[in-house]
Scaffold this motif. Sequence first.
Motif, PDB file in Angstrom:
ATOM      1  N   LYS A 181       7.516   1.658 -35.674  1.00 48.93           N
ATOM      2  CA  LYS A 181       7.974   0.277 -35.498  1.00 48.93           C
ATOM      3  C   LYS A 181       7.081  -0.505 -34.533  1.00 48.93           C
ATOM      4  O   LYS A 181       7.340  -1.680 -34.264  1.00 48.93           O
ATOM      5  CB  LYS A 181       9.414   0.266 -34.992  1.00 48.93           C
ATOM      6  CG  LYS A 181      10.416   0.832 -35.993  1.00 48.93           C
ATOM      7  CD  LYS A 181      11.836   0.726 -35.455  1.00 48.93           C
ATOM      8  CE  LYS A 181      12.836   1.281 -36.459  1.00 48.93           C
ATOM      9  NZ  LYS A 181      14.232   1.191 -35.948  1.00 48.93           N
ATOM     10  N   SER A 182       6.032   0.125 -34.039  1.00 45.85           N
ATOM     11  CA  SER A 182       5.163  -0.530 -33.069  1.00 45.85           C
ATOM     12  C   SER A 182       4.330  -1.636 -33.711  1.00 45.85           C
ATOM     13  O   SER A 182       3.894  -1.524 -34.856  1.00 45.85           O
ATOM     14  CB  SER A 182       4.220   0.504 -32.436  1.00 45.85           C
ATOM     15  OG  SER A 182       3.231  -0.129 -31.670  1.00 45.85           O
ATOM     16  N   ASN A 183       4.125  -2.701 -32.971  1.00 44.89           N
ATOM     17  CA  ASN A 183       3.229  -3.779 -33.413  1.00 44.89           C
ATOM     18  C   ASN A 183       1.948  -3.785 -32.575  1.00 44.89           C
ATOM     19  O   ASN A 183       1.325  -4.826 -32.373  1.00 44.89           O
ATOM     20  CB  ASN A 183       3.929  -5.132 -33.347  1.00 44.89           C
ATOM     21  CG  ASN A 183       4.364  -5.480 -31.923  1.00 44.89           C
ATOM     22  OD1 ASN A 183       4.256  -4.650 -31.015  1.00 44.89           O
ATOM     23  ND2 ASN A 183       4.854  -6.696 -31.730  1.00 44.89           N
ATOM     24  N   GLN A 184       1.579  -2.607 -32.074  1.00 46.87           N
ATOM     25  CA  GLN A 184       0.379  -2.451 -31.249  1.00 46.87           C
ATOM     26  C   GLN A 184      -0.850  -2.960 -31.983  1.00 46.87           C
ATOM     27  O   GLN A 184      -1.156  -2.539 -33.090  1.00 46.87           O
ATOM     28  CB  GLN A 184       0.191  -0.967 -30.883  1.00 46.87           C
ATOM     29  CG  GLN A 184      -1.076  -0.633 -30.141  1.00 46.87           C
ATOM     30  CD  GLN A 184      -1.035  -1.015 -28.670  1.00 46.87           C
ATOM     31  OE1 GLN A 184       0.036  -1.156 -28.093  1.00 46.87           O
ATOM     32  NE2 GLN A 184      -2.195  -1.175 -28.065  1.00 46.87           N
ATOM     33  N   LYS A 185      -1.571  -3.871 -31.369  1.00 44.56           N
ATOM     34  CA  LYS A 185      -2.773  -4.440 -31.978  1.00 44.56           C
ATOM     35  C   LYS A 185      -4.044  -3.975 -31.265  1.00 44.56           C
ATOM     36  O   LYS A 185      -5.098  -3.838 -31.878  1.00 44.56           O
ATOM     37  CB  LYS A 185      -2.711  -5.970 -31.933  1.00 44.56           C
ATOM     38  CG  LYS A 185      -1.575  -6.565 -32.754  1.00 44.56           C
ATOM     39  CD  LYS A 185      -1.803  -6.378 -34.239  1.00 44.56           C
ATOM     40  CE  LYS A 185      -0.807  -7.168 -35.075  1.00 44.56           C
ATOM     41  NZ  LYS A 185       0.591  -6.732 -34.884  1.00 44.56           N
ATOM     42  N   THR A 186      -3.939  -3.751 -29.949  1.00 43.19           N
ATOM     43  CA  THR A 186      -5.115  -3.351 -29.176  1.00 43.19           C
ATOM     44  C   THR A 186      -5.487  -1.906 -29.462  1.00 43.19           C
ATOM     45  O   THR A 186      -4.648  -1.002 -29.356  1.00 43.19           O
ATOM     46  CB  THR A 186      -4.861  -3.524 -27.665  1.00 43.19           C
ATOM     47  OG1 THR A 186      -4.570  -4.899 -27.396  1.00 43.19           O
ATOM     48  CG2 THR A 186      -6.084  -3.092 -26.862  1.00 43.19           C
ATOM     49  N   ALA A 187      -6.733  -1.692 -29.838  1.00 41.00           N
ATOM     50  CA  ALA A 187      -7.229  -0.333 -30.087  1.00 41.00           C
ATOM     51  C   ALA A 187      -8.141   0.135 -28.955  1.00 41.00           C
ATOM     52  O   ALA A 187      -8.325   1.340 -28.767  1.00 41.00           O
ATOM     53  CB  ALA A 187      -7.994  -0.281 -31.410  1.00 41.00           C
ATOM     54  N   TYR A 188      -8.700  -0.822 -28.195  1.00 41.67           N
ATOM     55  CA  TYR A 188      -9.625  -0.471 -27.110  1.00 41.67           C
ATOM     56  C   TYR A 188      -9.292  -1.277 -25.860  1.00 41.67           C
ATOM     57  O   TYR A 188      -9.353  -2.509 -25.867  1.00 41.67           O
ATOM     58  CB  TYR A 188     -11.078  -0.760 -27.520  1.00 41.67           C
ATOM     59  CG  TYR A 188     -11.518  -0.006 -28.743  1.00 41.67           C
ATOM     60  CD1 TYR A 188     -12.067   1.277 -28.634  1.00 41.67           C
ATOM     61  CD2 TYR A 188     -11.366  -0.556 -30.015  1.00 41.67           C
ATOM     62  CE1 TYR A 188     -12.462   1.975 -29.766  1.00 41.67           C
ATOM     63  CE2 TYR A 188     -11.757   0.146 -31.148  1.00 41.67           C
ATOM     64  CZ  TYR A 188     -12.294   1.406 -31.006  1.00 41.67           C
ATOM     65  OH  TYR A 188     -12.675   2.101 -32.148  1.00 41.67           O
ATOM     66  N   TYR A 189      -8.893  -0.575 -24.815  1.00 40.09           N
ATOM     67  CA  TYR A 189      -8.758  -1.165 -23.484  1.00 40.09           C
ATOM     68  C   TYR A 189      -9.982  -0.689 -22.697  1.00 40.09           C
ATOM     69  O   TYR A 189     -10.108   0.504 -22.409  1.00 40.09           O
ATOM     70  CB  TYR A 189      -7.494  -0.679 -22.781  1.00 40.09           C
ATOM     71  CG  TYR A 189      -6.195  -1.060 -23.458  1.00 40.09           C
ATOM     72  CD1 TYR A 189      -5.537  -2.255 -23.137  1.00 40.09           C
ATOM     73  CD2 TYR A 189      -5.597  -0.211 -24.386  1.00 40.09           C
ATOM     74  CE1 TYR A 189      -4.336  -2.595 -23.745  1.00 40.09           C
ATOM     75  CE2 TYR A 189      -4.398  -0.545 -24.993  1.00 40.09           C
ATOM     76  CZ  TYR A 189      -3.771  -1.739 -24.671  1.00 40.09           C
ATOM     77  OH  TYR A 189      -2.577  -2.065 -25.275  1.00 40.09           O
ATOM     78  N   LEU A 190     -10.872  -1.593 -22.366  1.00 42.70           N
ATOM     79  CA  LEU A 190     -12.128  -1.206 -21.727  1.00 42.70           C
ATOM     80  C   LEU A 190     -12.191  -1.760 -20.310  1.00 42.70           C
ATOM     81  O   LEU A 190     -12.190  -2.975 -20.100  1.00 42.70           O
ATOM     82  CB  LEU A 190     -13.318  -1.712 -22.549  1.00 42.70           C
ATOM     83  CG  LEU A 190     -13.346  -1.264 -24.011  1.00 42.70           C
ATOM     84  CD1 LEU A 190     -14.596  -1.807 -24.704  1.00 42.70           C
ATOM     85  CD2 LEU A 190     -13.289   0.258 -24.131  1.00 42.70           C
ATOM     86  N   CYS A 191     -12.243  -0.850 -19.331  1.00 44.24           N
ATOM     87  CA  CYS A 191     -12.270  -1.231 -17.921  1.00 44.24           C
ATOM     88  C   CYS A 191     -13.707  -1.317 -17.429  1.00 44.24           C
ATOM     89  O   CYS A 191     -14.432  -0.317 -17.437  1.00 44.24           O
ATOM     90  CB  CYS A 191     -11.488  -0.223 -17.090  1.00 44.24           C
ATOM     91  SG  CYS A 191     -11.565  -0.540 -15.315  1.00 44.24           S
TER      92      CYS A 191
END
Length: 309
Positions: A181-191
């Motif tokens: 049920k997730s609507n997660q769109k971000t595939a890359y969190y880059l710090c």
Amino acid sequence: MKKITSLIIFLFSISCFSQSVIEFIDSESKLPICGIYSTIYKNEDTFENCGGSNNKGFFKIRIKELDYQSKYYLQFNDNVNYKPIWKELNPNKKDTLRIYLERSRFFYDTSKEVLKSICGTYSFFGYTPREPTSLQDLPKFIQKNTIEYLKKRVGNSEFENFELIGGQIIDLKEFKKIKPKSNQKTAYYLCFSYRNIDAGISNYTSKIELDENGNIIKDIDFPIVEANSIQEKIVPLKLIIEKAQKRNFYKKEKTQFKMSYYASDNILVWKLVNETYNSDNTYLKEDLIFNAHNGNFIKLKSNKGQWVE
């Protein structure tokens, strides 16, 4: 009885992790490093354990149920002073694993007052993302899009002061199997860490977020830098401290240094923070804020409240 004893020994041996102690050492000084926080993963995407090294540089691994059909990895990328690592562990070796951490180009061994910050990570219950240790850990098209984006935003010369030091990679297909049920769109969190020692910035960290196609979902918390703009310059922290001293605000070894991005004004700001906790369970937090590009005073922000033991 002998068979039972042999069976017990066998079961004990498969439940213990032989390569169970890691020693972290500075590759240049050859001295142990205290406070190195690392994580153990099973098969790259399952969290097993985590912890920090003691004052002798040792970190003891504990794995409840060792699975010899799986692979185990050690990850470290929480300290910008050292280059991150991702190393497979060998459950068959019985000696202490010595890890010689290489100093990164952001290493700054000094007692001077400088800004240091880290990027936090998100918790995805039931799913553990892979954390990149460099741009090379990313798909080629993500590398390309990220580099092009940064150069366009901050300029070619300022780009050289940025380095990827961490983040999280989400396999959206696998993630949605766990969280349908997730609507997660971000595939890359880059710090990324920004460094400017002349301005008193050992590292200022912020994130870029991209979708699985490499489109930018969230901008980095850093100004758009154009030629001949105030964003090209950052007023050194030491000059901001002098301004705070004139206001009787600065308290050596107590005042915290922070930096933030004001998107509406396209500027970075210096924040000097004092926190006071009183015996009557009240506290006062004060932020003295200056424009980081011209040194102009912006405001003094106060927040009062109560705290519970």
